[in-house]
Design an enzyme around this catalytic site. Structure first.
Site, PDB file in Angstrom:
ATOM      1  CB  ALA A 106      -0.903  -0.010   1.231  1.00  0.00           C
ATOM      2  N   PRO A 107       0.437   2.323  -0.675  1.00  0.00           N
ATOM      3  CG  PRO A 107       0.371   4.574  -1.315  1.00  0.00           C
ATOM      4  CD  PRO A 107       1.223   3.567  -0.614  1.00  0.00           C
ATOM      5  N   GLY A 108      -0.028   1.267  -3.250  1.00  0.00           N
ATOM      6  CA  GLY A 108      -0.306   0.448  -4.405  1.00  0.00           C
ATOM      7  C   GLY A 108       0.124   0.905  -5.780  1.00  0.00           C
TER       8      GLY A 108
ATOM      9  CE  LYS B  84       7.858   1.398  -5.398  1.00  0.00           C
ATOM     10  NZ  LYS B  84       7.175   2.173  -4.344  1.00  0.00           N
TER      11      LYS B  84
ATOM     12  CG  ASP C  98       0.546  -2.151   3.637  1.00  0.00           C
ATOM     13  OD1 ASP C  98       1.453  -1.793   2.866  1.00  0.00           O
ATOM     14  OD2 ASP C  98       0.366  -1.606   4.747  1.00  0.00           O
TER      15      ASP C  98
ATOM     16  CG  ASP D 293       8.603   0.014  -1.900  1.00  0.00           C
ATOM     17  OD1 ASP D 293       9.708   0.536  -1.803  1.00  0.00           O
ATOM     18  OD2 ASP D 293       7.560   0.671  -2.096  1.00  0.00           O
TER      19      ASP D 293
ATOM     20  CB  CYS E 110      11.591   6.439  -0.806  1.00  0.00           C
ATOM     21  SG  CYS E 110      10.492   6.306   0.600  1.00  0.00           S
TER      22      CYS E 110
HETATM   23  N1  SAM Z   1       4.986  -0.347  -2.316  1.00  0.00           N
HETATM   24  C1  SAM Z   1       4.088   0.729  -1.913  1.00  0.00           C
HETATM   25  C2  SAM Z   1       3.715   1.553  -3.138  1.00  0.00           C
HETATM   26  O1  SAM Z   1       4.447   1.551  -4.124  1.00  0.00           O
HETATM   27  O2  SAM Z   1       2.679   2.210  -3.127  1.00  0.00           O
HETATM   28  C3  SAM Z   1       4.688   1.571  -0.815  1.00  0.00           C
HETATM   29  C4  SAM Z   1       5.044   0.761   0.424  1.00  0.00           C
HETATM   30  S1  SAM Z   1       5.503   1.723   1.816  1.00  0.00           S
HETATM   31  C5  SAM Z   1       7.114   2.157   1.468  1.00  0.00           C
HETATM   32  C6  SAM Z   1       5.721   0.487   3.030  1.00  0.00           C
HETATM   33  C7  SAM Z   1       4.444  -0.221   3.437  1.00  0.00           C
HETATM   34  O3  SAM Z   1       4.825  -1.380   4.204  1.00  0.00           O
HETATM   35  C8  SAM Z   1       3.517   0.561   4.350  1.00  0.00           C
HETATM   36  O4  SAM Z   1       2.258   0.682   3.730  1.00  0.00           O
HETATM   37  C9  SAM Z   1       3.407  -0.287   5.622  1.00  0.00           C
HETATM   38  O5  SAM Z   1       2.105  -0.299   6.153  1.00  0.00           O
HETATM   39  C10 SAM Z   1       3.774  -1.659   5.091  1.00  0.00           C
HETATM   40  N2  SAM Z   1       4.307  -2.624   6.095  1.00  0.00           N
HETATM   41  C11 SAM Z   1       5.137  -2.379   7.132  1.00  0.00           C
HETATM   42  N3  SAM Z   1       5.428  -3.524   7.768  1.00  0.00           N
HETATM   43  C12 SAM Z   1       4.793  -4.515   7.120  1.00  0.00           C
HETATM   44  C13 SAM Z   1       4.708  -5.936   7.307  1.00  0.00           C
HETATM   45  N4  SAM Z   1       5.350  -6.557   8.308  1.00  0.00           N
HETATM   46  N5  SAM Z   1       3.954  -6.651   6.439  1.00  0.00           N
HETATM   47  C14 SAM Z   1       3.296  -6.036   5.411  1.00  0.00           C
HETATM   48  N6  SAM Z   1       3.345  -4.702   5.207  1.00  0.00           N
HETATM   49  C15 SAM Z   1       4.071  -3.953   6.045  1.00  0.00           C
END
Ligand code: SAM
Length: 475
Positions: free
Chosen positions: A250-252, A254, A272, A319, A372
């Site tokens: 999230a927020p998705g 990718k 997520d 990510d 990032c």
């Molecule tokens: N890949 C996303 C995009 O392109 O829109 C952005 C991801 S953001 C950098 C990191 C995400 O990892 C956050 O939404 C967070 O809630 C989630 N997150 C953190 N720990 C996690 C876990 N143990 N399992 C799954 N998701 C997790």
């Protein structure tokens, strides 16, 4: 006093200040970029909201010192700090407080003290204009990082590049063709746009271009996504029909890019932990026309790699949460800097766990790790350490040779990593590494000759039609 984005005497509209406070809080929690949060808030006048939040952010250090000196939050314990900041911005630097609300009543009780603290600060800094209180970067002074262009990813689930180019031409934009150099990109201005030299489905507009109200954006035909953040899915390059895990989805953005690469054929298991971000993601994926995904509100670390459901997962995009230090529009949080070493250690431990877990999926062939963040502790150190400890069957692929900014020179295998930054690549700060399972029998350090055909070739000439490359067998 200068007023941006608001006509004198215009109605503030219900909830402007509380919407602005929520956006500020969301930025601090890194829930998304400024415009994403503004448009996600559904506030009726997003431009007005965006202008108020941007200006409050610009004055943030000044507001912090005035709030502290005036003791506002100590005196008014019920006043939410983000709301206080927005209200005090508007009282001292904006149009003056209008509209109703209990917060306004609380702030106005302290009006004289707040104004006195502003006057005192100006005397102390020996300046006569409010703008002169701003730090040089916020005031637009010399030494500012170059402005990042507006990148627009064409969503091939709904349209194609030539149709989008034609649409913008009809809207009065001039198309300059494929960018030949960074100078072409940095000199973009007005209503001109280019095709990106690395990503064939990415268009580049001048930094100030705002397309959030454009009909192609509303219809999901274009996605407003920074170039660096398009690299992970592009380099994962899954074949249509594949099974993929998007571990932190999230927020998705990718995920929707992966769905486009898959042409909606295959399966993306997207995880997520954050329910609110997943809800936003679900809306966005529907708008983008993506269908080949399953969203799970679940900890990726709790997934069982031996579960038969994942037995065909050959690709993973990881990510994970990071410090966000590469994001140009991020709100700087002072305490963060004070505790930076501890924060980085904690993030790095979490990122290592996530990467080590991802490498346990039995059919995994290729994994892209991205953040990032600009910090080595979250990037090169994580990947090199995990590969050494848990990833003997995997090696780093040297991708996108035409990409100028590689890993930190002090790190092993620097040329295998991609870094991105406003100065060198005209993007947000970013890091990407591509890991591939070694062919059976292969061992030892990777060399460019050993890298998989598929990924290396995508990088070697990314502007070739992808179909051609995909005829080659995968490693
Ligand atoms: N890949 C996303 C995009 O392109 O829109 C952005 C991801 S953001 C950098 C990191 C995400 O990892 C956050 O939404 C967070 O809630 C989630 N997150 C953190 N720990 C996690 C876990 N143990 N399992 C799954 N998701 C997790």
């Amino acid at each position: 006093m200068r007023e941006r984005g608001r006509k004198s005497g215009s109605a503030v509209g219900p909830g402007l200040y509380s919407a602005a406070a929520s956006v500020l809080a969301g930025l601090e929690r890194r829930e998304g970029a400024l415009k994403t949060l503004v448009y996600g808030s559904r506030f009726q006048n997003p431009r007005l909201l965006c202008a108020l939040v941007s200006e409050t952010l610009r004055y943030s250090p000044v507001l912090d010192s005035i709030l502290e000196a005036a003791g506002l939050l100590r005196a008014e314990k019920k006043l939410q700090p983000h709301l206080a900041k927005v209200l005090v911005y508007d009282l001292l630097f904006g149009k003056g407080l209008r509209g109703g609300g209990h917060g306004k009543v609380l702030v106005l009780k302290h009006r004289a003290r707040l104004q006195a603290e502003l006057a005192r600060l100006k005397v102390q800094k020996k300046v006569s204009h409010n703008e002169d209180l701003l730090p040089p970067m916020a005031a637009g002074g010399a030494g500012q990082a170059p402005r990042v262009p507006r990148y627009v990813r064409v969503n091939t689930l709904k349209t194609c590049v030539s149709d989008v180019v034609d649409y913008f031409k009809r809207q009065g934009y001039s198309y300059l063709g494929k960018a030949a150099s960074l100078e072409d990109v940095s000199s973009l201005s007005g209503k001109k746009f280019l095709l990106d030299p690395h990503l064939p489905e990415l268009l580049i507009f001048a930094p100030q271009t705002d397309l959030h109200e454009n009909q192609l954006y509303a219809a999901g035909h274009i996605i407003l996504q920074d170039k660096a953040s398009c690299l992970p899915a592009f380099l994962l390059n899954p074949l249509p029909g594949s099974h993929i895990i998007d571990a932190c989805a999230a927020p998705g953005n990718k995920t929707s890019q992966l769905a486009a690469i898959l042409k909606n054929k295959g399966q993306i298991f997207a995880f997520d932990l954050d329910a609110k971000r997943l809800a936003t993601m679900s809306t966005m994926l529907v708008r983008a026309g993506a269908t080949c995904y399953q969203l799970a509100h679940q900890d990726f670390l709790a997934t069982d790699p031996a579960d038969p459901k994942y037995s065909s997962v050959r690709y993973i995009l990881l990510d994970p949460s990071c410090s966000g230090s590469g994001m140009v529009s991020r709100v700087p949080v002072e305490e963060e800097n004070a505790n930076l070493p501890e924060r980085l250690q904690a993030l790095s431990r979490f990122q290592r766990k996530m990467l080590a877990h991802a490498l346990k999926f039995p059919a995994l062939q290729r994994l892209v790790y991205s953040t990032c963040s600009v910090h080595q502790e979250e990037n090169e150190d994580v990947v090199l350490d995990v590969l050494q400890q848990w990833g003997k069957e995997f090696r780093l692929a040297e991708v996108l040779p035409s990409w100028s900014q590689r890993g930190l020179a002090t790190c092993a295998k620097a040329k295998c990593f991609l870094r991105a930054s406003p100065k060198e690549t005209l993007t947000n700060g970013f890091f990407v590494a591509v890991l591939e399972r070694q062919p059976a029998g292969a061992s030892g350090p990777s060399s460019s000759q050993e890298f998989s055909q598929t990924v290396s070739e995508v990088g070697a000439d990314p502007c070739l039609p992808l179909k051609k490359k995909r005829k080659k067998p995968e490693t």
